[in-house]
Write a protein that holds these residues in place. Structure first.
Motif, PDB file in Angstrom:
ATOM      1  N   PHE A  90     -13.849 -30.147 -54.585  1.00 21.16           N
ATOM      2  CA  PHE A  90     -12.940 -29.004 -54.545  1.00 21.16           C
ATOM      3  C   PHE A  90     -13.696 -27.745 -54.937  1.00 21.16           C
ATOM      4  O   PHE A  90     -14.473 -27.729 -55.883  1.00 21.16           O
ATOM      5  N   SER A  91     -13.437 -26.662 -54.232  1.00 17.12           N
ATOM      6  CA  SER A  91     -14.080 -25.381 -54.509  1.00 17.12           C
ATOM      7  C   SER A  91     -13.013 -24.296 -54.598  1.00 17.12           C
ATOM      8  O   SER A  91     -12.255 -24.091 -53.644  1.00 17.12           O
ATOM      9  N   PHE A  92     -12.947 -23.596 -55.737  1.00 19.47           N
ATOM     10  CA  PHE A  92     -12.018 -22.476 -55.861  1.00 19.47           C
ATOM     11  C   PHE A  92     -12.342 -21.402 -54.836  1.00 19.47           C
ATOM     12  O   PHE A  92     -11.453 -20.808 -54.230  1.00 19.47           O
ATOM     13  N   ALA A  93     -13.629 -21.136 -54.615  1.00 17.34           N
ATOM     14  CA  ALA A  93     -14.042 -20.105 -53.656  1.00 17.34           C
ATOM     15  C   ALA A  93     -13.545 -20.446 -52.249  1.00 17.34           C
ATOM     16  O   ALA A  93     -13.002 -19.586 -51.545  1.00 17.34           O
ATOM     17  N   ALA A  94     -13.716 -21.696 -51.839  1.00 15.43           N
ATOM     18  CA  ALA A  94     -13.271 -22.105 -50.506  1.00 15.43           C
ATOM     19  C   ALA A  94     -11.746 -22.038 -50.402  1.00 15.43           C
ATOM     20  O   ALA A  94     -11.204 -21.564 -49.398  1.00 15.43           O
ATOM     21  N   GLY A 102      -2.393 -15.413 -51.566  1.00 14.21           N
ATOM     22  CA  GLY A 102      -1.151 -16.176 -51.543  1.00 14.21           C
ATOM     23  C   GLY A 102      -0.591 -16.397 -52.927  1.00 14.21           C
ATOM     24  O   GLY A 102      -1.338 -16.624 -53.862  1.00 14.21           O
ATOM     25  N   PRO A 103       0.696 -16.299 -53.075  1.00 11.75           N
ATOM     26  CA  PRO A 103       1.303 -16.487 -54.409  1.00 11.75           C
ATOM     27  C   PRO A 103       1.445 -17.976 -54.747  1.00 11.75           C
ATOM     28  O   PRO A 103       2.523 -18.547 -54.661  1.00 11.75           O
ATOM     29  N   THR A 104       0.329 -18.601 -55.084  1.00 11.69           N
ATOM     30  CA  THR A 104       0.380 -20.006 -55.475  1.00 11.69           C
ATOM     31  C   THR A 104      -0.001 -20.127 -56.936  1.00 11.69           C
ATOM     32  O   THR A 104      -0.517 -19.197 -57.546  1.00 11.69           O
ATOM     33  N   GLU A 105       0.220 -21.291 -57.484  1.00  8.31           N
ATOM     34  CA  GLU A 105      -0.126 -21.538 -58.885  1.00  8.31           C
ATOM     35  C   GLU A 105      -1.626 -21.386 -59.100  1.00  8.31           C
ATOM     36  O   GLU A 105      -2.062 -20.911 -60.148  1.00  8.31           O
ATOM     37  N   VAL A 106      -2.427 -21.751 -58.127  1.00  9.89           N
ATOM     38  CA  VAL A 106      -3.878 -21.610 -58.239  1.00  9.89           C
ATOM     39  C   VAL A 106      -4.246 -20.139 -58.367  1.00  9.89           C
ATOM     40  O   VAL A 106      -5.113 -19.766 -59.158  1.00  9.89           O
ATOM     41  N   HIS A 107      -3.591 -19.271 -57.615  1.00 13.43           N
ATOM     42  CA  HIS A 107      -3.880 -17.844 -57.692  1.00 13.43           C
ATOM     43  C   HIS A 107      -3.547 -17.265 -59.062  1.00 13.43           C
ATOM     44  O   HIS A 107      -4.288 -16.443 -59.589  1.00 13.43           O
ATOM     45  N   SER A 108      -2.457 -17.717 -59.636  1.00 12.94           N
ATOM     46  CA  SER A 108      -2.060 -17.163 -60.939  1.00 12.94           C
ATOM     47  C   SER A 108      -2.912 -17.759 -62.039  1.00 12.94           C
ATOM     48  O   SER A 108      -3.109 -17.178 -63.062  1.00 12.94           O
TER      49      SER A 108
END
Length: 108
Positions: A90-94, A102-108
């Motif tokens: 898994f890559s945060f950058a990718a 996008g308003p997702t939990e990962v973004h916040s």
């Protein structure tokens, strides 16, 4: 920091030392926080509460150095997001490139 005169040297170079202190509910952690603040009086201390490491925070055990430096709270990730980011490769950058803004939990 105290032994080598770091605070004094930092002030002479117009640098404000800041310690980000990871909190937990163990009594010795709060004692350590108080002792360090007592030894490093010119350093800003900011408590960091990571809910993945410790669910409970007793705020009075970790007083802010000033009202403008409040506790940083890192919320616990949901099981779904945790399952996604724990996957091998898994890559945060990718992810962010595929889901920009996008308003997702990962973004916040």
């Amino acid at each position: 920091m105290a032994e080598i005169g770091f605070e004094h040297e930092a002030r002479q170079n117009l640098i404000q030392p800041v310690v980000l202190f990871i909190t937990d509910s163990a009594p010795f952690t709060a004692q350590g926080y108080a002792e360090l603040r007592g030894r490093l009086e010119q350093t800003v201390f900011v408590a960091v509460h990571n809910e993945a490491a410790s669910f409970m925070l007793i705020a009075q055990d970790f007083p802010a150095s000033s009202p403008k430096y409040q506790t940083i709270r890192i919320p616990r990730l949901s099981p779904i997001v945790r399952g996604v980011i724990d996957r091998p490769g898994f890559s945060f950058a990718a992810y962010m490139a595929k889901q920009p803004g996008g308003p997702t939990e990962v973004h916040s």
